[in-house]
Design a protein around this motif. Structure first.
Motif, mmCIF file in Angstrom:
data_model
loop_
_atom_site.group_PDB
_atom_site.id
_atom_site.type_symbol
_atom_site.label_atom_id
_atom_site.label_comp_id
_atom_site.label_asym_id
_atom_site.label_seq_id
_atom_site.Cartn_x
_atom_site.Cartn_y
_atom_site.Cartn_z
ATOM 1 N N MET A 1 0.836 -1.189 0.000
ATOM 2 C CA MET A 1 0.000 0.000 0.000
ATOM 3 C C MET A 1 0.881 1.252 0.000
ATOM 4 O O MET A 1 1.796 1.366 0.793
ATOM 5 C CB MET A 1 -0.887 -0.010 1.248
ATOM 6 N N LEU A 2 0.572 2.145 -0.933
ATOM 7 C CA LEU A 2 1.400 3.343 -1.056
ATOM 8 C C LEU A 2 1.197 4.270 0.144
ATOM 9 O O LEU A 2 0.191 4.204 0.839
ATOM 10 C CB LEU A 2 1.043 4.104 -2.339
ATOM 11 N N HIS A 3 2.152 5.133 0.350
ATOM 12 C CA HIS A 3 2.084 6.152 1.397
ATOM 13 C C HIS A 3 2.203 7.477 0.652
ATOM 14 O O HIS A 3 3.239 7.758 0.056
ATOM 15 C CB HIS A 3 3.261 5.953 2.345
ATOM 16 N N SER A 13 -2.158 6.849 4.130
ATOM 17 C CA SER A 13 -2.133 5.591 3.395
ATOM 18 C C SER A 13 -3.007 5.664 2.153
ATOM 19 O O SER A 13 -3.983 6.400 2.108
ATOM 20 C CB SER A 13 -2.627 4.449 4.291
ATOM 21 N N GLN A 14 -2.633 4.848 1.192
ATOM 22 C CA GLN A 14 -3.312 4.826 -0.108
ATOM 23 C C GLN A 14 -4.816 4.593 0.009
ATOM 24 O O GLN A 14 -5.587 5.105 -0.794
ATOM 25 C CB GLN A 14 -2.686 3.716 -0.944
ATOM 26 N N ASN A 15 -5.242 3.830 1.022
ATOM 27 C CA ASN A 15 -6.673 3.511 1.093
ATOM 28 C C ASN A 15 -7.542 4.717 1.438
ATOM 29 O O ASN A 15 -8.750 4.618 1.431
ATOM 30 C CB ASN A 15 -6.950 2.322 2.022
ATOM 31 N N THR A 75 8.369 1.454 -9.955
ATOM 32 C CA THR A 75 8.857 1.234 -8.591
ATOM 33 C C THR A 75 7.890 1.739 -7.532
ATOM 34 O O THR A 75 8.079 1.466 -6.350
ATOM 35 C CB THR A 75 10.193 1.958 -8.375
ATOM 36 N N HIS A 76 6.896 2.503 -7.938
ATOM 37 C CA HIS A 76 5.944 3.135 -7.015
ATOM 38 C C HIS A 76 6.566 4.260 -6.198
ATOM 39 O O HIS A 76 5.934 4.801 -5.298
ATOM 40 C CB HIS A 76 5.305 2.137 -6.046
ATOM 41 N N GLU A 77 7.794 4.618 -6.491
ATOM 42 C CA GLU A 77 8.407 5.708 -5.730
ATOM 43 C C GLU A 77 7.643 7.002 -6.018
ATOM 44 O O GLU A 77 7.294 7.286 -7.166
ATOM 45 C CB GLU A 77 9.879 5.876 -6.126
ATOM 46 N N ILE A 78 7.368 7.766 -4.980
ATOM 47 C CA ILE A 78 6.678 9.039 -5.159
ATOM 48 C C ILE A 78 7.696 10.158 -4.938
ATOM 49 O O ILE A 78 8.364 10.213 -3.913
ATOM 50 C CB ILE A 78 5.483 9.156 -4.193
ATOM 51 N N TYR B 169 1.947 2.374 13.367
ATOM 52 C CA TYR B 169 3.066 3.131 12.812
ATOM 53 C C TYR B 169 4.224 3.050 13.791
ATOM 54 O O TYR B 169 4.010 2.995 14.997
ATOM 55 C CB TYR B 169 2.665 4.598 12.608
ATOM 56 N N TYR B 249 5.784 -4.810 1.662
ATOM 57 C CA TYR B 249 5.117 -4.204 0.522
ATOM 58 C C TYR B 249 5.660 -2.788 0.278
ATOM 59 O O TYR B 249 6.648 -2.389 0.895
ATOM 60 C CB TYR B 249 3.594 -4.206 0.750
ATOM 61 N N ASP B 250 4.970 -2.045 -0.603
ATOM 62 C CA ASP B 250 5.468 -0.735 -1.005
ATOM 63 C C ASP B 250 5.492 0.262 0.147
ATOM 64 O O ASP B 250 4.674 0.212 1.053
ATOM 65 C CB ASP B 250 4.579 -0.171 -2.118
ATOM 66 N N HIS B 251 6.401 1.190 0.024
ATOM 67 C CA HIS B 251 6.514 2.321 0.949
ATOM 68 C C HIS B 251 6.612 1.872 2.408
ATOM 69 O O HIS B 251 5.923 2.383 3.284
ATOM 70 C CB HIS B 251 5.346 3.301 0.739
ATOM 71 N N MET B 253 5.631 -0.660 4.044
ATOM 72 C CA MET B 253 4.454 -1.236 4.697
ATOM 73 C C MET B 253 4.688 -2.729 4.834
ATOM 74 O O MET B 253 4.965 -3.416 3.846
ATOM 75 C CB MET B 253 3.227 -0.968 3.830
ATOM 76 N N ARG B 280 3.374 0.469 9.195
ATOM 77 C CA ARG B 280 4.131 1.396 8.360
ATOM 78 C C ARG B 280 5.322 1.841 9.210
ATOM 79 O O ARG B 280 5.146 2.464 10.243
ATOM 80 C CB ARG B 280 3.248 2.578 7.983
ATOM 81 N N LYS B 449 16.316 -1.029 -1.590
ATOM 82 C CA LYS B 449 15.455 -0.172 -2.390
ATOM 83 C C LYS B 449 14.617 0.694 -1.464
ATOM 84 O O LYS B 449 14.428 1.870 -1.699
ATOM 85 C CB LYS B 449 14.555 -1.022 -3.287
#
Lengths: 89, 998
Positions: A1-3, A13-15, A75-78, B169, B249-251, B253, B280, B449
């Motif tokens: 899940m992206l931040h 959070s992405q949600n 990569t989903h990097e923001i 967190y 997972y990404d970022h 998480m 997170r 990464k």
């Protein structure tokens, strides 16, 4: 899940967000003649970019603001987030 | 039963508490603190299941998460769970477990015939054999394979257990509580960082529980205990055992599964079975340690063959010895540690070391204890079927290619050590590009990464001193950056034994004339010969070899098999291991219950339920509810033994004849304010909005940019700069986002504000010829005459002291009003309407009657505005302005949208005026035409017209405009119906719309 860093609320959070597509697309002005091809490009045709991509997200379960997010599609990097009225550099 | 394999006074189990359990219907007992595996081994049970493909007898290979095959079917509190690792399942009173993959029993398994047919079952066997005849696949091959293969059986019952999700967190998340985890957590916690330390086992300490080391003048275990005690007392630290971080997972998480109740006979009241943590973390420290890898030799899957580290763990933690005559087969010093533990407890092991003349402190200690050691010796094959009885051993040449004369020695277990494989799953999942470390013959994490750092054995560091030093530094440095505080912990004094170099040896060659199965992957029954076949058949990429042979797949994810498989491929291909590369590690690291992933979102909790303020009145008055998006709406109000059809007909008839009231609270409502609102609405809606006066409502249609109808509804001008928009129940949220999109991004110059007010207002629609009389009773001070309050008018009223908004709008096509009050007054309003409406024979009506009323009036709704139709299709083209531009207008010029025979809504009546028309049916010209019969349109909505007392439907029909009067057929293959019908106007009742204006 992206931040995602909402420029109004901070890291969330992405949600809390919903995705809104390519942020570089500009709606043609109202009441202006436009060719079929240009209109088609505006409504349907999008680049499927690999790498850095400016996109729209709405902070739906937060401040409800539409924001611009620069994200790497592989990569989903923001890298950056902007408010709706800030221009993509 | 006596515990013949349990030592006295050794281990960490609680001997004061006996626990009884059943395995394959036989009673045993163990102690509190045992796992199912340790308790079975204490009772001398080594045969636990049958293998996946050949149904060979299988025992225990590991002692924890590394276990590839000791999976059982678990029974607990009336439920059953498949594929539970016996080495991870803690013992509880009344535990019951059964073997999987065997029939009729683990001791006598019919499927074991596969073992003797194994020359016919090579890699890719299923792909090659069951291809033809094609028709056999579903009927014969697939059911047979499914029964023969597979692991446990999933329960078909509803899961009574509760699972929870939790979001957390932290500054540092530390995966694993071995020496590196403890040291880094401690250093970070001392600097004031918010730390989560997760351990998948019940006991903290990792390798410190079994290794013979000293830290700061205490044993490793005592040091671990003291650190954990201190961490638990710190408010900035969360310490969790039985908690597996299984996915990165990404970022940054990570997801962790906490087993809250699995070690108990029954889940405690108000406790979940498992809790899934979404964490997170700013920084992640991976201290997941390493897993010992096997050496491959003949019949190395026989029960009694296990990792030497597992044998040591059974000894030191559970006081269980896995054999009386252990044979230890090693290529490094770790095997000696196990040998020394056996010897200290009075058991004489034999050590076979593949190395010629290694020299180290540990080997000297073993020699001094008088342990029998054979250098340059290997195990060629284990002998015994259901349990190791002896081993064929031989000397081996220095190039590891020539075996000496085979001799047979008695032993009852073979403990193998092929050196250590760092557990890099989490690092790899995070996107870390791993690198091959030559000196340990294994992959370790490379460049990070995400914000992740791997410590200790997981990073290929096997010295305790080095591990503590680097871990304390990492914990300190990473937390200092976050908290900007430093409270440095000094590196404690460490006493550990120095090791000598391991041997790059991993597979014993086959002696001449022997064809022993040498297994690489124990879970999936993949042997050396299978990989050789795959390569011979041309598979080159390691990812392809994996899929063809199933090496490293399934729940095990190659924990013990991965590197040996790569070694083999690299050897045959004559490449170095890093050139072969490894397959992708995917989450979850270990199997996770579906229940834990789903959490509380099951049954009626799978989505929120919204109820109107009048809900309890509806309930008391026998409403039968229907889901409308997330709302519950009355579908009909049951009287006596009426069914849906009878009740909705009665309700609709009463609206046409007298007056009815319908709860319309669920309609989306958006409050719009600002001086530019009229201009904004003019751009959003297809019709004109610039001249709407205050106190008037207007119906509007909005499109998407592609010209498709998005939604419809009325918007009312409450005051100069204040409007009230209604949307359909289903589209309310989308419409709000749509409006926000244009205001924020496209026309920021417009001074307009939008906010949802759906939940702020309760709504009641009063419809029917007597509605005006009722309205007058409700609002005696208002002028409600047709002239004083015309159609599409708006008034504010006083409902017995309560402020109300009154709209003269109609969905039913009758004279109708909609009254809105603030939500908390909703029930008061409703009861007043019912009370005062009694003299006009008022009846509440539900969504079914509402549908009937709108369908026979030809009012389009969700079933026509289905995301595929344009205004013309819905006969709404009269509302499309030619003078101005609006969202989606340009798209309406598309050729398909303006074609002469464009689809359009029509009415459909069966010729016999009796047969109901199923929704979703197709309209065709000729019911007997050959397939595919050209489809002219489809039925969008059906009802029983209460006005004409016959069935009536709406349809979207090709060239609908010119089809009125045509005779067609409705076909429903689903309901096996062919109905001759006539096409009529969609406005079946009151086509001129006189009633709403009366």
């Amino acid at each position: 899940m992206l931040h995602i860093k909402c420029p109004h609320c901070g890291m969330r959070s992405q949600n809390e967000f919903s995705y809104g597509g390519d942020a570089s697309v500009k709606r043609p002005n109202l009441n202006k003649e436009i060719s079929d091809q240009d209109w088609d490009n505006f409504v349907y045709n999008r680049k499927s970019l690999r790498g850095k991509h400016w996109e729209l997200w709405q902070h739906l379960s937060g401040c409800r603001q539409w924001i611009k997010v620069e994200r790497d599609t592989t990569t989903h990097e923001i890298f950056n987030t902007l408010k709706a009225d800030e221009d993509i550099s | 039963m006596d515990q013949n394999f349990r030592l006295e006074n050794v281990g960490l189990i609680n001997r004061n508490k006996k626990i009884s359990f059943k395995f394959n219907s036989k009673n045993y007992y163990g102690y509190e603190g045992d796992t199912l595996a340790s308790a079975l081994l204490a009772n001398g049970v080594h045969l636990i299941g049958r293998s996946f493909k050949y149904h060979r007898p299988r025992g225990f290979f590991g002692a924890g998460v590394d276990e590839p095959y000791a999976v059982v079917q678990l029974y607990r509190n009336g439920e059953t769970e498949p594929n539970v690792k016996a080495t991870e399942q803690e013992l509880f009173e009344g535990l019951e477990a059964k073997s999987v993959n065997c029939w009729p029993s683990v001791n006598f398994d019919v499927g074991a015939i596969n073992n003797f047919l194994k020359i016919f079952l090579p890699a890719g066997f299923y792909y090659k054999t069951f291809m033809w005849p094609k028709s056999f696949w579903y009927r014969i091959y697939e059911p047979f394979i499914r029964k023969a293969a597979g692991l446990g059986v999933a329960s078909t019952k509803h899961d009574k257990e509760r699972y929870e999700h939790k979001y957390e967190y932290c500054d540092l998340l530390i995966a694993g509580s071995g020496p590196s985890g403890l040291a880094s957590a401690y250093a970070a916690a001392k600097n004031g960082a918010r730390v989560i330390l997760a351990e998948d086992k019940p006991r903290f300490g990792g390798s410190l529980l079994t290794n013979d080391v000293n830290i700061g003048n205490q044993s490793g275990k005592d040091w671990a205990d003291s650190i954990i005690t201190e961490l638990k007392e710190m408010p900035n630290v969360i310490v969790k055992n039985r908690s597996q971080i299984f996915g990165y997972y990404d970022h940054n998480m990570l997801v962790m599964s906490e087993k809250v109740s699995d070690h108990l006979p029954k889940t405690k009241k108000y406790h979940p079975n498992k809790r899934l943590w979404y964490i997170r973390a700013k920084e992640v420290l991976i201290s997941s340690g390493s897993i010992e890898r096997p050496i491959v030799f003949g019949n190395n899957d026989t029960p009694g063959v296990m990792l030497s580290s597992a044998a040591k763990e059974y000894l030191k933690i559970y006081g269980v010895f896995v054999g009386r005559n252990p044979l230890i087969f090693t290529n490094n010093d770790s095997g000696y540690e196990t040998a020394i533990e056996f010897k200290k407890n009075g058991i004489n092991p034999i050590v076979l070391d593949s190395r010629k003349n290694p020299d180290s402190e540990i080997i000297d200690e073993a020699k001094n204890l008088g342990i029998n050691i054979k250098f340059s010796y290997v195990v060629v094959a284990a002998q015994g079927y259901k349990k190791v009885k002896s081993a064929d051993i031989a000397s081996i040449s220095e190039d590891k290619k020539q075996l000496g004369k085979t001799e047979n020695i008695k032993c009852d277990c073979i403990c193998v050590s092929g050196f250590w494989t760092p557990t890099i799953h989490l690092a790899s999942q995070s996107g870390n590009k791993t690198k091959f470390k030559e000196d340990i013959d294994a992959f370790v994490p490379g460049k990070s990464k995400q914000n992740e750092t791997t410590l200790g054995a997981a990073n290929g560091i096997f010295s305790l001193e080095e591990t503590l030093k680097t871990s304390l530094k990492a914990g300190n440095d990473l937390s200092k950056k976050i908290t900007e505080k430093e409270n440095k912990v000094s590196v404690p004094n460490v006493v550990e034994k120095k090791s000598s170099k391991h041997d790059k040896f991993w597979c014993v060659p086959l002696p001449k004339g022997k064809h022993y199965k040498r297994f690489l992957d124990f879970q999936n029954d993949v042997a050396v010969s299978d990989v050789e076949i795959a390569l011979r058949e041309g598979y080159r990429s390691i990812e392809h070899v994996k899929r063809y042979t199933t090496l490293g797949m399934a729940t095990d994810q190659g924990k013990t098999s991965n590197l040996n498989g790569l070694q083999l491929v690299s050897e045959i291909e004559n490449k170095v291991v890093p050139a072969v590369g490894h397959t992708t590690f995917r989450p979850p690291y270990t199997p996770i219950s579906i229940g834990a992933i789903v959490g509380r979102e099951v049954g009626k909790h799978s989505k929120p339920t919204r109820k109107s303020p009048m809900h309890s009145w509806h309930e008391k008055n026998n409403a039968i509810f229907v889901d409308a998006g997330v709302w519950l709406r009355p579908r009909y109000y049951k009287r006596g033994d009426e069914n849906l059809f009878e009740a909705s007909k009665r309700e609709a008839q009463n609206v046409r004849k007298n007056v009815g009231v319908c709860d319309v609270t669920t309609l989306g409502k958006i409050d719009i304010k600002g001086p530019d609102t009229a201009e904004f609405l003019n751009r959003i809606y297809t019709n004109s909005w610039l001249k709407l006066p205050v106190g008037k409502a207007r119906y509007g249609v909005m499109l998407r940019e592609d010209g498709i109808v998005m939604d419809d509804g009325t918007t009312t001008r409450i005051s100069e700069n204040h409007y009230h928009m209604t949307t359909t129940t289903a589209q309310a949220a989308n419409v709000l986002s749509h409006l926000e999109y244009y205001l924020q991004l496209v026309w920021p110059e417009l001074n307009v504000n939008v906010v949802s007010s759906t939940e702020q207002w309760a709504g009641a629609a009063i419809a029917g010829p007597k509605s005006r009389q009722l309205l007058q009773k409700l609002f005696p001070k208002n002028d409600v005459s047709n002239e004083g309050f015309p159609f599409m008018g708006y008034k504010e009223g006083d409902l017995f002291g309560i402020k109300a908004r009154i709209f003269r709008i109609s969905f039913s096509g009758e004279l109708a009003y909609e009254v809105n009050v603030e939500s908390n007054n909703g029930n008061f309003m409703w009861e007043k309407i019912i009370e005062l409406g009694e003299e006009f024979r008022i009846q509440p009506y539900g969504t079914e009657a509402l549908s009937t009323l709108r369908i026979e009036m030809g009012h389009v709704a969700g079933s026509e505005l289905d995301g595929r139709t344009i205004p013309y299709d819905n006969a709404l083209d009269g509302l499309v302005s030619k003078k101005k531009d609006f969202i989606g207008k340009r798209s309406l010029q598309r050729a398909a949208f303006i074609s002469e025979d464009r689809q359009r809504v029509v009415g459909v009546v069966p010729l016999d005026k009796k047969t109901s028309i199923p929704e979703g049916s197709h309209l065709v010209k000729d019911s007997n035409a050959p397939l595919p019969n050209p489809k002219l349109g489809y039925i969008s909505a059906s009802c029983w017209s209460v006005e004409y007392d016959n069935p009536f439907s709406l349809a979207i029909l090709k060239n609908g405009k010119n089809m009125i009067g045509e005779k067609l057929f409705v076909m429903s293959p689903l309901k096996n119906k062919v109905i001759p019908v006539e096409i009529v106007s969609s406005h079946y009742v009151d086509p001129k719309g006189e009633r709403v204006r009366s």
